[in-house]
Design a protein around this motif. Sequence first.
Motif, PDB file in Angstrom:
ATOM      1  N   SER A 156     -12.536 -17.822 139.195  1.00  4.55           N
ATOM      2  CA  SER A 156     -11.407 -16.892 139.119  1.00  4.55           C
ATOM      3  C   SER A 156     -10.547 -17.048 140.368  1.00  4.55           C
ATOM      4  O   SER A 156     -11.065 -17.234 141.474  1.00  4.55           O
ATOM      5  CB  SER A 156     -11.876 -15.446 138.978  1.00  4.55           C
ATOM      6  N   VAL A 157      -9.233 -16.990 140.163  1.00  4.34           N
ATOM      7  CA  VAL A 157      -8.278 -17.141 141.258  1.00  4.34           C
ATOM      8  C   VAL A 157      -7.276 -15.999 141.158  1.00  4.34           C
ATOM      9  O   VAL A 157      -6.600 -15.837 140.133  1.00  4.34           O
ATOM     10  CB  VAL A 157      -7.543 -18.497 141.198  1.00  4.34           C
ATOM     11  N   GLY A 158      -7.175 -15.196 142.214  1.00  5.34           N
ATOM     12  CA  GLY A 158      -6.309 -14.031 142.198  1.00  5.34           C
ATOM     13  C   GLY A 158      -4.838 -14.368 142.299  1.00  5.34           C
ATOM     14  O   GLY A 158      -4.442 -15.493 142.653  1.00  5.34           O
ATOM     15  N   ALA A 159      -4.018 -13.378 142.002  1.00  2.00           N
ATOM     16  CA  ALA A 159      -2.569 -13.554 141.959  1.00  2.00           C
ATOM     17  C   ALA A 159      -2.038 -14.095 143.280  1.00  2.00           C
ATOM     18  O   ALA A 159      -2.444 -13.666 144.365  1.00  2.00           O
ATOM     19  CB  ALA A 159      -1.898 -12.227 141.630  1.00  2.00           C
ATOM     20  N   GLY A 160      -1.126 -15.048 143.167  1.00  2.00           N
ATOM     21  CA  GLY A 160      -0.426 -15.565 144.330  1.00  2.00           C
ATOM     22  C   GLY A 160      -1.200 -16.522 145.202  1.00  2.00           C
ATOM     23  O   GLY A 160      -0.729 -16.891 146.279  1.00  2.00           O
ATOM     24  N   VAL A 172     -18.291 -20.747 139.107  1.00  2.12           N
ATOM     25  CA  VAL A 172     -18.583 -19.311 139.244  1.00  2.12           C
ATOM     26  C   VAL A 172     -18.213 -18.790 140.636  1.00  2.12           C
ATOM     27  O   VAL A 172     -18.911 -17.953 141.204  1.00  2.12           O
ATOM     28  CB  VAL A 172     -20.061 -18.982 138.901  1.00  2.12           C
ATOM     29  N   ILE A 173     -17.128 -19.286 141.189  1.00  2.00           N
ATOM     30  CA  ILE A 173     -16.614 -18.816 142.470  1.00  2.00           C
ATOM     31  C   ILE A 173     -15.439 -17.886 142.217  1.00  2.00           C
ATOM     32  O   ILE A 173     -14.618 -18.121 141.320  1.00  2.00           O
ATOM     33  CB  ILE A 173     -16.166 -20.009 143.341  1.00  2.00           C
ATOM     34  N   ALA A 174     -15.348 -16.830 143.017  1.00  2.00           N
ATOM     35  CA  ALA A 174     -14.219 -15.894 142.948  1.00  2.00           C
ATOM     36  C   ALA A 174     -13.348 -16.082 144.187  1.00  2.00           C
ATOM     37  O   ALA A 174     -13.824 -15.911 145.318  1.00  2.00           O
ATOM     38  CB  ALA A 174     -14.710 -14.463 142.857  1.00  2.00           C
ATOM     39  N   ILE A 175     -12.094 -16.439 143.960  1.00  2.00           N
ATOM     40  CA  ILE A 175     -11.099 -16.560 145.021  1.00  2.00           C
ATOM     41  C   ILE A 175     -10.124 -15.401 144.846  1.00  2.00           C
ATOM     42  O   ILE A 175      -9.590 -15.189 143.758  1.00  2.00           O
ATOM     43  CB  ILE A 175     -10.379 -17.915 144.938  1.00  2.00           C
ATOM     44  N   GLY A 176      -9.887 -14.648 145.899  1.00  2.00           N
ATOM     45  CA  GLY A 176      -9.085 -13.445 145.800  1.00  2.00           C
ATOM     46  C   GLY A 176      -7.603 -13.710 145.669  1.00  2.00           C
ATOM     47  O   GLY A 176      -7.153 -14.845 145.451  1.00  2.00           O
ATOM     48  N   ALA A 177      -6.825 -12.639 145.831  1.00  2.00           N
ATOM     49  CA  ALA A 177      -5.366 -12.721 145.738  1.00  2.00           C
ATOM     50  C   ALA A 177      -4.778 -13.186 147.065  1.00  2.00           C
ATOM     51  O   ALA A 177      -5.314 -12.912 148.144  1.00  2.00           O
ATOM     52  CB  ALA A 177      -4.797 -11.361 145.363  1.00  2.00           C
ATOM     53  N   ASN A 178      -3.660 -13.915 146.965  1.00  3.27           N
ATOM     54  CA  ASN A 178      -2.896 -14.363 148.141  1.00  3.27           C
ATOM     55  C   ASN A 178      -3.749 -15.160 149.129  1.00  3.27           C
ATOM     56  O   ASN A 178      -3.595 -15.044 150.342  1.00  3.27           O
ATOM     57  CB  ASN A 178      -2.248 -13.158 148.838  1.00  3.27           C
ATOM     58  N   ILE A 191     -14.147 -16.319 148.301  1.00  8.16           N
ATOM     59  CA  ILE A 191     -13.155 -16.116 149.354  1.00  8.16           C
ATOM     60  C   ILE A 191     -12.405 -14.830 149.045  1.00  8.16           C
ATOM     61  O   ILE A 191     -11.849 -14.677 147.955  1.00  8.16           O
ATOM     62  CB  ILE A 191     -12.161 -17.297 149.435  1.00  8.16           C
ATOM     63  N   SER A 192     -12.372 -13.910 149.981  1.00  8.76           N
ATOM     64  CA  SER A 192     -11.743 -12.610 149.744  1.00  8.76           C
ATOM     65  C   SER A 192     -10.231 -12.696 149.862  1.00  8.76           C
ATOM     66  O   SER A 192      -9.661 -13.705 150.309  1.00  8.76           O
ATOM     67  CB  SER A 192     -12.298 -11.567 150.717  1.00  8.76           C
ATOM     68  N   ASP A 193      -9.550 -11.624 149.470  1.00 11.47           N
ATOM     69  CA  ASP A 193      -8.090 -11.560 149.455  1.00 11.47           C
ATOM     70  C   ASP A 193      -7.490 -11.912 150.820  1.00 11.47           C
ATOM     71  O   ASP A 193      -8.066 -11.621 151.873  1.00 11.47           O
ATOM     72  CB  ASP A 193      -7.620 -10.148 149.093  1.00 11.47           C
ATOM     73  N   ASN A 194      -6.294 -12.525 150.756  1.00 14.07           N
ATOM     74  CA  ASN A 194      -5.434 -12.687 151.933  1.00 14.07           C
ATOM     75  C   ASN A 194      -6.059 -13.524 153.046  1.00 14.07           C
ATOM     76  O   ASN A 194      -5.805 -13.283 154.227  1.00 14.07           O
ATOM     77  CB  ASN A 194      -5.036 -11.310 152.497  1.00 14.07           C
ATOM     78  N   MET A 195      -6.844 -14.529 152.665  1.00 16.64           N
ATOM     79  CA  MET A 195      -7.474 -15.386 153.653  1.00 16.64           C
ATOM     80  C   MET A 195      -7.008 -16.832 153.505  1.00 16.64           C
ATOM     81  O   MET A 195      -6.611 -17.271 152.423  1.00 16.64           O
ATOM     82  CB  MET A 195      -8.997 -15.342 153.528  1.00 16.64           C
TER      83      MET A 195
END
Length: 208
Positions: A156-160, A172-178, A191-195
């Motif tokens: 999963s890849v978050g917005a932006g 099965v990795i989650a990549i946050g937004a921005n 990887i959490s958001d905004n990093m």
Amino acid sequence: MKRLAILGASGHGKVVADTAECCDWEIIEFFDDAWPHVSSIGGWPVIGTTDDLLGRVSEYDGVLVAIGNNGVRQNKLDQLKASGARLPTLIHPSAVISHYASIGPGTVVFANAVVNAYAMVGEGAILNTGCSVDHDCVLESCVHISPGARLAGTVSVGAGSWIGIGACVRQVIAIGANVVIGAGAAVVCDISDNMIATGVPARAVARA
């Protein structure tokens, strides 16, 4: 005749226009806020600014935003949608898209990209040359997957967020937004958001 407006007269815009021609768009016109200083790009005319396009969206069968900056692209998409623009999905003929996959409006899929079964790609994304998005991945709005990047299944890849050229993401990795994933990185943990994350294995090194 099918008429397409492209917002953003840049190198990326040239590739969007070339892809559009491969998809049988017959008339292609650019808009850019540098107009009238910039009046052409390659062989295509630049005929106005964002505001000019917002007043003329009804004249076009489709409008695409060819701006690499994900946040700016989202802002321009929001303006166009509010003005009633029709946002096509543009897929190069050499791309391989599963008929079980979902590709959102305003997204461009470039040459030799692959999107496998049950992947879901949101609006305004860029799936760049030769990238691959495997089964059950979920990409939110205005994500950019750079040339040659690889997403394994159920990522999963978050917005932006931006996945850099040649990067690889384990299943099965989650990549946050921005988030920005550096060129050639190997992502093996969330990887959490905004990093900003770089390296092999990728580590968060700064805030985006």
